[in-house]
Motif scaffolding. Structure first.
Motif, PDB file in Angstrom:
ATOM      1  N   PHE A  91       0.523  -1.079  -0.777  1.00 44.01           N
ATOM      2  CA  PHE A  91       0.145   0.046  -0.011  1.00 44.01           C
ATOM      3  C   PHE A  91       0.857   1.152   0.342  1.00 44.01           C
ATOM      4  O   PHE A  91       0.495   1.917  -0.422  1.00 44.01           O
ATOM      5  CB  PHE A  91      -0.425  -0.379   1.466  1.00 44.01           C
ATOM      6  CG  PHE A  91      -2.458  -0.783   1.132  1.00 44.01           C
ATOM      7  CD1 PHE A  91      -3.414  -0.159   0.272  1.00 44.01           C
ATOM      8  CD2 PHE A  91      -2.650  -1.958   1.382  1.00 44.01           C
ATOM      9  CE1 PHE A  91      -4.269  -0.542  -0.297  1.00 44.01           C
ATOM     10  CE2 PHE A  91      -3.868  -2.061   1.261  1.00 44.01           C
ATOM     11  CZ  PHE A  91      -4.840  -1.396   0.421  1.00 44.01           C
ATOM     12  N   PHE A  92       2.558   0.451   0.105  1.00 45.62           N
ATOM     13  CA  PHE A  92       2.969   2.566   0.547  1.00 45.62           C
ATOM     14  C   PHE A  92       3.387   2.692  -0.498  1.00 45.62           C
ATOM     15  O   PHE A  92       2.685   4.150  -1.530  1.00 45.62           O
ATOM     16  CB  PHE A  92       3.912   1.816   0.858  1.00 45.62           C
ATOM     17  CG  PHE A  92       5.229   3.054   1.750  1.00 45.62           C
ATOM     18  CD1 PHE A  92       4.982   2.976   3.201  1.00 45.62           C
ATOM     19  CD2 PHE A  92       6.270   3.340   0.807  1.00 45.62           C
ATOM     20  CE1 PHE A  92       5.944   3.801   3.708  1.00 45.62           C
ATOM     21  CE2 PHE A  92       6.737   4.713   1.861  1.00 45.62           C
ATOM     22  CZ  PHE A  92       6.931   4.762   2.734  1.00 45.62           C
ATOM     23  N   SER A  93       3.484   1.398  -1.929  1.00 47.16           N
ATOM     24  CA  SER A  93       3.643   2.433  -3.089  1.00 47.16           C
ATOM     25  C   SER A  93       2.272   3.316  -3.808  1.00 47.16           C
ATOM     26  O   SER A  93       2.415   4.172  -4.313  1.00 47.16           O
ATOM     27  CB  SER A  93       3.525   2.011  -4.035  1.00 47.16           C
ATOM     28  OG  SER A  93       3.195   0.392  -3.662  1.00 47.16           O
ATOM     29  N   ASP A  94       0.711   2.909  -2.718  1.00 49.60           N
ATOM     30  CA  ASP A  94      -0.176   3.823  -3.604  1.00 49.60           C
ATOM     31  C   ASP A  94      -0.447   4.980  -2.874  1.00 49.60           C
ATOM     32  O   ASP A  94      -0.445   6.234  -3.590  1.00 49.60           O
ATOM     33  CB  ASP A  94      -1.358   2.287  -3.210  1.00 49.60           C
ATOM     34  CG  ASP A  94      -2.180   2.268  -4.201  1.00 49.60           C
ATOM     35  OD1 ASP A  94      -2.402   3.074  -5.406  1.00 49.60           O
ATOM     36  OD2 ASP A  94      -3.049   1.227  -3.609  1.00 49.60           O
ATOM     37  N   LEU A 104      -1.559   4.095   6.131  1.00 48.72           N
ATOM     38  CA  LEU A 104      -1.449   4.222   5.135  1.00 48.72           C
ATOM     39  C   LEU A 104      -2.719   5.068   4.238  1.00 48.72           C
ATOM     40  O   LEU A 104      -3.315   5.304   3.240  1.00 48.72           O
ATOM     41  CB  LEU A 104      -1.168   2.916   4.065  1.00 48.72           C
ATOM     42  CG  LEU A 104       0.437   2.984   4.531  1.00 48.72           C
ATOM     43  CD1 LEU A 104       1.092   1.674   3.718  1.00 48.72           C
ATOM     44  CD2 LEU A 104       1.159   3.747   4.322  1.00 48.72           C
ATOM     45  N   ASN A 105      -4.064   4.123   4.507  1.00 44.43           N
ATOM     46  CA  ASN A 105      -5.319   4.840   3.927  1.00 44.43           C
ATOM     47  C   ASN A 105      -5.510   5.709   4.195  1.00 44.43           C
ATOM     48  O   ASN A 105      -6.423   6.974   3.325  1.00 44.43           O
ATOM     49  CB  ASN A 105      -6.411   3.741   4.205  1.00 44.43           C
ATOM     50  CG  ASN A 105      -8.041   3.756   3.482  1.00 44.43           C
ATOM     51  OD1 ASN A 105      -8.220   4.776   3.364  1.00 44.43           O
ATOM     52  ND2 ASN A 105      -7.979   2.479   3.365  1.00 44.43           N
ATOM     53  N   SER A 109       1.341   1.633  -8.750  1.00 48.19           N
ATOM     54  CA  SER A 109       1.941   0.337  -7.693  1.00 48.19           C
ATOM     55  C   SER A 109       1.131  -0.680  -7.983  1.00 48.19           C
ATOM     56  O   SER A 109       2.257  -1.538  -7.871  1.00 48.19           O
ATOM     57  CB  SER A 109       0.313   0.315  -6.400  1.00 48.19           C
ATOM     58  OG  SER A 109      -0.727   0.141  -6.823  1.00 48.19           O
ATOM     59  N   ALA A 110       0.554  -0.882  -9.525  1.00 44.25           N
ATOM     60  CA  ALA A 110       1.293  -1.792  -9.791  1.00 44.25           C
ATOM     61  C   ALA A 110       2.578  -3.058 -10.668  1.00 44.25           C
ATOM     62  O   ALA A 110       2.583  -3.850 -10.000  1.00 44.25           O
ATOM     63  CB  ALA A 110       0.388  -2.119 -11.220  1.00 44.25           C
TER      64      ALA A 110
END
Lengths: 257, 282
Positions: B51-54, B104-105, B211-212
């Motif tokens: 989720f960090f990359s998001d 992260l959200n 993030s993909a």
């Protein structure tokens, strides 16, 4: 005169606001096997984690092979390389892709900046020999995810043995091993101590085994209650101080049966 | 016969398309991003930082919007912004002791909210929100390629020279600490590098899809490998491979490039699940 491998002076460690280890001092010489005994919550794991610099300490000094451990847990790399540590609970993510040989190899590596293929042949040889020592060569190419508890312990021991060391720190190492493997394990420790002069510091709950195999015993219950040879420290009076008198009565009835 | 002729005409068209410098730059940029994303992604997913990359992608959007508002060059601002943001988030994670995914959200939704509000002050941004969200790989310039090749080199050096440390750290933190590894320094270095990779890739792939590139090739590689080294290299390789085939797909059917690459990544992932022969791991 044997060289002092580990010297601890007035060590105090807090866990949160709780004083888990109070003013503990002891020293460990090469070729000596020292056990730390004491009830649950006595601060045994906290003590060795502070010695390793995993947990910060409140006060006191820790000196390993003549080098003092800094407040932030830093030791010179050559000294670090002489220490092996086997934790009590080796909890890891079983989805991690890693084989037994890869894990044992991590024990061999110097963890500075280096090219990943450095060592090559010598590294592979050391991995194989370490696995031979713990009787686990058949596991070499197995993924860590498939190991049983006892196999994991043996592989971790190989991780410790893959390089010659001066100090081995074990947190309840044989837990999870069956009886045959446990006696092999103690034999191996004995050989490392006698033949290569390793100093061993181990937490143990098996007082009979401590009596038989260890040279010195620390009895800990947050404070250091007493230290010395196993016959002295594990005498009924001293045990009663550490564990409470009920425990000693129970143990005596059992050993008479 | 007719089908054969059509096919050869199509191939000629695609070959001609790749003669254009902008297509070559796009292809090269895609490969660099795929390699970097796959390499760092292999550690990112194991450390449960997917989720960090998001969150970083969304924060980069905020960085770009602020740059536009202040009349600065977005490319210059986005990299230091991403690096600082990454460090800030790491600090927050260590400080608050909350669940990583929840924290992260908070970060990515609030970054998005702040970015949209900032953009509303700008009025008509010529790049357009659409380009920021989905990226435009065909707009990759020579200077962007230079940036990403330097960053790719930095990633390879970092992972290559500290590989064993990173492996031990990923496996078991106390074991690494007992060996004298400075966990927080290593963690920060990794996060900064990951932030820079995300920052550099935003322009080509966009905030929503970045993030993909970090997550999908790594997951596919995990399904196909037993050893760590194999897994890591395969992850980087699949990242590059999906960029190549994604660009081809995009040229053949005239599809948007970033999403085409992600579709190829998905296809590789599904193949790794479906084909039992690939499945080294049980």
């Amino acid at each position: 005169m044997r060289e002092t491998v580990l010297a601890v002076e007035g060590l105090t460690v807090y866990r949160g606001t709780y004083e888990a280890v109070q003013d503990v001092s002891f020293s460990l010489e090469q070729g000596t096997d020292m056990a730390i005994v004491g009830p649950n919550g006595a601060g045994k794991s906290t003590l060795i984690q502070a010695v390793l610099g995993i947990l910060p300490r409140q006060s006191g000094e820790v000196t390993i092979l003549g080098q003092s451990l800094s407040r932030s847990g830093v030791l010179p790399m050559p000294v670090r390389q002489q220490i092996a540590y086997l934790p009590q609970n080796f909890l890891f993510d079983r989805r991690l892709p890693m084989t037994v040989a890869e894990l044992v190899g991590l024990g061999w590596d110097q963890l500075g900046l280096s090219l990943p293929w450095v060592g090559g042949r010598a590294r592979r040889l050391a991995i194989r020999q370490a696995l031979v020592q713990v009787d686990a060569t058949h596991l070499m190419h197995q993924p860590l995810s498939g190991l049983s508890g006892g196999e994991t312990k043996r592989v971790l021991l190989a991780y410790c043995l893959v390089r010659p060391r001066r100090l081995l720190i074990l947190d309840e190492a044989p837990a999870g091993l069956d009886i045959r493997n446990e006696s092999d394990f103690y034999e191996l420790l004995h050989a490392l101590k006698q033949e290569q002069g390793w100093a061993i510091l181990q937490i143990s709950h098996d007082l009979e085994m401590v009596r038989k195999t260890c040279d010195r015993v620390l009895c800990l219950n947050r404070r250091l209650l007493c230290q010395g040879g196993p016959d002295l420290v594990l005498s009924p009076d001293n045990l009663a101080t550490a564990y409470g008198s009920e425990f000693v009565r129970y143990r005596h009835q059992h050993s008479e049966n | 016969m007719l089908i054969g002729e059509e096919l050869s005409a199509e191939i000629t068209r695609v070959v001609e398309l790749f003669q254009y410098p902008f297509m070559q730059r796009a292809l090269l940029g895609g490969i660099f991003t795929g390699l970097m994303g796959g390499l760092l992604g292999s550690f990112t997913i194991l450390r449960q930082l997917s989720f960090f990359s998001d969150a970083l992608g969304h924060s980069a959007l905020l960085g770009i919007s602020l740059a536009v508002l202040l009349g600065l060059n977005p490319t210059v601002i986005v990299l230091p912004f991403a690096a600082l943001f990454g460090l800030g988030v790491t600090y927050l994670l260590e400080k608050t002791n909350l669940w990583t995914d929840a924290l992260l959200n908070i970060i990515y939704s609030s970054s998005l909210a702040l970015a949209v509000i900032t953009l509303s002050f700008v009025g008509q941004y010529k790049g357009g929100l659409n380009n920021l969200l989905f990226g435009d790989i065909l707009a990759v310039r020579a200077v962007d390629l230079w940036l990403s090749s330097i960053l790719l080199l930095a990633c390879i050096l970092f992972v290559g020279l500290t590989l064993r440390t990173q492996m031990l750290l990923t496996l078991h933190e106390p074991l690494a600490k007992a060996r004298g590894v400075s966990v927080s320094a290593q963690r920060s270095a990794f996060i900064v590098l990951l932030s820079l990779v995300v920052g550099v890739s935003i322009k080509a792939i966009g905030v929503l899809l970045v993030s993909a590139f970090v997550v999908i090739p790594a997951c596919a590689a995990r399904l196909m490998s037993q050893t760590f080294t194999h897994y890591m290299l395969l992850s980087a390789g699949l990242g590059a491979l999906s960029a190549i085939f994604g660009m081809l797909l995009s040229a053949l059917f005239n599809l948007p490039s970033g999403p085409s690459i992600v579709v190829v990544q998905l296809a590789l992932f599904l193949a790794a699940i479906a084909v039992p022969r690939f499945q080294a791991a049980r």
